[in-house]
Write an enzyme that holds these catalytic residues in place. Structure first.
Site, short mmCIF file in Angstrom:
data_model
loop_
_atom_site.label_atom_id
_atom_site.label_comp_id
_atom_site.label_asym_id
_atom_site.label_seq_id
_atom_site.Cartn_x
_atom_site.Cartn_y
_atom_site.Cartn_z
CD GLU A 1 -3.05 -0.92 0.21
OE1 GLU A 1 -3.19 0.17 -0.40
OE2 GLU A 1 -3.76 -1.91 -0.03
CB CYS B 1 -5.67 3.54 -5.80
SG CYS B 1 -7.33 2.93 -6.16
#
Length: 181
Positions: A15, A24
């Site tokens: 992450e 993202c």
């Protein structure tokens, strides 16, 4: 069961930690260690900034959410590595993806090998295979398959809270002396 340091490192490795909101690869606003609005507060918006301490607090809350999600849907015993791999999977893809997955169906049928093989199927955003997701799913599957030395499997469901009992015997007598003082 709670996510181990190994599981937390796995999640953080894939992450990353960004203190300014970004989109993202799936186009979802994200901040901190993979936090999205779907995981709960805070709602992530364009231009949002947080401190490292806030990122750590958000991660701690998000982990509890996904640990509880794994505990709710898994019906078979897990070792710590299996639990950590499933928390990472749910953290990245969401509770719904885990709950509706063939991975979970195989796992709950006792097919641990078949479940481990299913991680690799979850490496796409839409029709596009992403190298980062391919690496993450491989790491999760490897962790899921890795035995925990010196430990046994335990149910994934959280243990019932223990109710403290009143002290008895010598301990009660000693505590009574302190209360009178």
């Amino acid at each position: 069961m709670r996510t181990s340091t190994t599981g937390q490192r796995l999640i953080a490795e894939f992450e990353g930690c960004k203190l300014t909101a970004y989109k993202c690869p799936a186009g979802i606003w994200t901040i901190g260690v993979g936090h999205t609005s779907a995981a709960g507060k805070p709602v992530v918006k364009s231009g949002m900034r947080i401190t490292q301490a806030e990122a750590d607090d958000i991660l701690a809350r998000d982990l509890v959410r996904f640990e509880n999600a794994v505990a709710r849907v898994v019906e078979v015993p897990l070792n710590q590595n299996q639990f950590d791999a499933l928390v990472s999977f749910a953290f990245n893809l969401g509770e719904g993806a885990l709950a509706s997955s063939t991975l979970l169906k195989k796992l709950n049928a006792g097919d641990y090998t078949g479940a481990a093989d299913q991680f690799a199927r979850w490496n796409k955003v839409g029709p596009k295979v992403l190298a980062g997701l391919t690496r993450r799913r491989a790491a999760e599957a490897d962790l899921f398959r890795r035995p925990v030395t010196g430990a046994s499997t335990v149910p994934a469901t959280p243990a019932a809270p223990t109710i403290p009992r009143a002290p008895t015997g010598l301990l009660a007598a000693l505590l009574g002396l302190f209360r009178r003082s």
